[in-house]
Design a protein around this motif. Sequence first.
Motif, PDB file in Angstrom:
ATOM      1  N   PHE A 202       0.830  -1.206   0.000  1.00  0.00           N
ATOM      2  CA  PHE A 202       0.000   0.000   0.000  1.00  0.00           C
ATOM      3  C   PHE A 202       0.867   1.259   0.000  1.00  0.00           C
ATOM      4  N   GLU A 203       1.996   1.205   0.695  1.00  0.00           N
ATOM      5  CA  GLU A 203       2.921   2.352   0.665  1.00  0.00           C
ATOM      6  C   GLU A 203       3.494   2.523  -0.738  1.00  0.00           C
ATOM      7  N   ASP A 204       3.839   1.420  -1.375  1.00  0.00           N
ATOM      8  CA  ASP A 204       4.388   1.494  -2.737  1.00  0.00           C
ATOM      9  C   ASP A 204       3.364   2.034  -3.727  1.00  0.00           C
ATOM     10  N   ALA A 205       2.073   1.858  -3.418  1.00  0.00           N
ATOM     11  CA  ALA A 205       1.012   2.379  -4.295  1.00  0.00           C
ATOM     12  C   ALA A 205       0.825   3.889  -4.115  1.00  0.00           C
ATOM     13  N   GLY A 206       1.495   4.471  -3.118  1.00  0.00           N
ATOM     14  CA  GLY A 206       1.418   5.918  -2.923  1.00  0.00           C
ATOM     15  C   GLY A 206       0.873   6.358  -1.578  1.00  0.00           C
ATOM     16  N   PHE A 207       0.347   5.414  -0.796  1.00  0.00           N
ATOM     17  CA  PHE A 207      -0.220   5.766   0.508  1.00  0.00           C
ATOM     18  C   PHE A 207       0.861   6.055   1.542  1.00  0.00           C
ATOM     19  N   LYS A 208       0.518   6.924   2.516  1.00  0.00           N
ATOM     20  CA  LYS A 208       1.370   7.159   3.678  1.00  0.00           C
ATOM     21  C   LYS A 208       0.708   6.480   4.875  1.00  0.00           C
ATOM     22  N   LEU A 209       1.510   5.824   5.700  1.00  0.00           N
ATOM     23  CA  LEU A 209       0.971   5.131   6.872  1.00  0.00           C
ATOM     24  C   LEU A 209       0.689   6.136   7.981  1.00  0.00           C
ATOM     25  N   LYS A 210      -0.580   6.278   8.343  1.00  0.00           N
ATOM     26  CA  LYS A 210      -0.957   7.198   9.421  1.00  0.00           C
ATOM     27  C   LYS A 210      -0.949   6.500  10.775  1.00  0.00           C
ATOM     28  N   GLU A 211      -1.554   5.312  10.842  1.00  0.00           N
ATOM     29  CA  GLU A 211      -1.607   4.572  12.104  1.00  0.00           C
ATOM     30  C   GLU A 211      -1.319   3.090  11.868  1.00  0.00           C
ATOM     31  N   LEU A 212      -0.651   2.468  12.840  1.00  0.00           N
ATOM     32  CA  LEU A 212      -0.439   1.021  12.849  1.00  0.00           C
ATOM     33  C   LEU A 212      -1.017   0.537  14.184  1.00  0.00           C
ATOM     34  N   ILE A 213      -2.145  -0.130  14.110  1.00  0.00           N
ATOM     35  CA  ILE A 213      -2.884  -0.537  15.310  1.00  0.00           C
ATOM     36  C   ILE A 213      -2.761  -2.049  15.490  1.00  0.00           C
ATOM     37  N   ILE A 214      -2.446  -2.469  16.701  1.00  0.00           N
ATOM     38  CA  ILE A 214      -2.428  -3.901  17.020  1.00  0.00           C
ATOM     39  C   ILE A 214      -3.804  -4.259  17.558  1.00  0.00           C
ATOM     40  N   LYS A 215      -4.466  -5.186  16.882  1.00  0.00           N
ATOM     41  CA  LYS A 215      -5.817  -5.601  17.264  1.00  0.00           C
ATOM     42  C   LYS A 215      -5.735  -7.011  17.846  1.00  0.00           C
ATOM     43  N   GLU A 216      -6.121  -7.103  19.104  1.00  0.00           N
ATOM     44  CA  GLU A 216      -6.060  -8.384  19.803  1.00  0.00           C
ATOM     45  C   GLU A 216      -7.130  -9.341  19.287  1.00  0.00           C
ATOM     46  N   GLN A 217      -6.781 -10.614  19.182  1.00  0.00           N
ATOM     47  CA  GLN A 217      -7.751 -11.638  18.788  1.00  0.00           C
ATOM     48  C   GLN A 217      -8.189 -12.409  20.023  1.00  0.00           C
ATOM     49  N   HIS A 218      -9.489 -12.675  20.087  1.00  0.00           N
ATOM     50  CA  HIS A 218     -10.024 -13.306  21.299  1.00  0.00           C
ATOM     51  C   HIS A 218     -10.518 -14.727  21.066  1.00  0.00           C
ATOM     52  N   ASN A 219     -10.337 -15.237  19.859  1.00  0.00           N
ATOM     53  CA  ASN A 219     -10.862 -16.580  19.558  1.00  0.00           C
ATOM     54  C   ASN A 219      -9.739 -17.606  19.475  1.00  0.00           C
ATOM     55  N   CYS A 220      -8.593 -17.290  20.081  1.00  0.00           N
ATOM     56  CA  CYS A 220      -7.452 -18.197  19.898  1.00  0.00           C
ATOM     57  C   CYS A 220      -6.807 -18.563  21.224  1.00  0.00           C
ATOM     58  N   LYS A 221      -7.625 -18.822  22.217  1.00  0.00           N
ATOM     59  CA  LYS A 221      -7.121 -19.292  23.504  1.00  0.00           C
ATOM     60  C   LYS A 221      -6.476 -20.665  23.322  1.00  0.00           C
ATOM     61  N   ALA A 222      -5.337 -20.860  23.955  1.00  0.00           N
ATOM     62  CA  ALA A 222      -4.645 -22.143  23.809  1.00  0.00           C
ATOM     63  C   ALA A 222      -5.320 -23.210  24.676  1.00  0.00           C
ATOM     64  N   THR A 223      -6.062 -24.075  24.009  1.00  0.00           N
ATOM     65  CA  THR A 223      -6.713 -25.168  24.731  1.00  0.00           C
ATOM     66  C   THR A 223      -6.467 -26.476  23.974  1.00  0.00           C
ATOM     67  N   GLY A 224      -6.547 -27.586  24.697  1.00  0.00           N
ATOM     68  CA  GLY A 224      -6.505 -28.908  24.079  1.00  0.00           C
ATOM     69  C   GLY A 224      -5.390 -29.095  23.070  1.00  0.00           C
ATOM     70  N   TYR A 225      -5.802 -29.399  21.841  1.00  0.00           N
ATOM     71  CA  TYR A 225      -4.892 -29.703  20.735  1.00  0.00           C
ATOM     72  C   TYR A 225      -3.834 -28.623  20.540  1.00  0.00           C
ATOM     73  N   TRP A 226      -4.260 -27.363  20.495  1.00  0.00           N
ATOM     74  CA  TRP A 226      -3.319 -26.278  20.205  1.00  0.00           C
ATOM     75  C   TRP A 226      -2.355 -26.030  21.354  1.00  0.00           C
ATOM     76  N   LYS A 227      -2.878 -26.191  22.573  1.00  0.00           N
ATOM     77  CA  LYS A 227      -2.023 -26.004  23.744  1.00  0.00           C
ATOM     78  C   LYS A 227      -0.900 -27.052  23.735  1.00  0.00           C
TER      79      LYS A 227
END
Length: 248
Positions: A202-227
């Motif tokens: 997007f920067e290469d297309a000409g845009f300037k980065l105004k904000e970089l926001i970290i958005k937390e995900q809430h559907n990925c709790k480590a349980t069972g198989y993934w844990k």
Amino acid sequence: MAKSIKKWEPDDFELEMTTHWSFPKRGDWATHDAKWRGNWSPYIPRNIILRYSQEGELILDQFAGGGTTLVEAKLLNRDVIGVDVNEVALERCREKTDFDYESAKGNVFIKKGDARKLHFIPNESIDLICTHPPYADIIHYSEDIVEDLSLLKVKDFLEEMKKVASESYRVLKKDKFCAVLMGDTRQKGHMIPMSFEVMRIFEDAGFKLKELIIKEQHNCKATGYWKTNSVKYNFLLIAHEYLFVFKK
């Protein structure tokens, strides 16, 4: 549809003030639900729309998907164009935005189309882009739609996102904003920072980065198989996405 609506607005909404966003509750007002796989919480487009646009302006979501952005735009009195290559998605968008609520005066335009070829949208006619593309082939949204970017491996997906960025830049008005939510993936035990690749595109297309926001995900709790696997194979579960706000 409006008959079964319990509430039209979120109970506890406050505009986000930092670069870390976390919405443990999905958002259950108006016609929103979590039945479309991978759809973003309505708190995200609500924040973007309120901060980066005015009532009566025209918003574009060229990956309309489950219709969340369209519902929020209508509720917040913005006109919105929702584009998707998938007829199943478009049908859901029509259904979700088919409500009458006295203070919701935004007009919704739904169009079957490809985010890489927005020829039906004139140059510099959009006031805000607010969109959530697929994350390459992490979730397949169709089986055989040729234009569906969710069927592409990371390398090919990033190549096609160059066209998406170019079209986004073309249709957006000068000094206006383009918000894109992107995630990363893991292959053979290594992180693929797909989000930052998209940011650079997007920067290469000409845009300037105004904000970089970290958005937390809430559907990925480590349980069972993934844990078990997280420890066994020594990797961390990805629990965040990046929301890039670009300015033209």
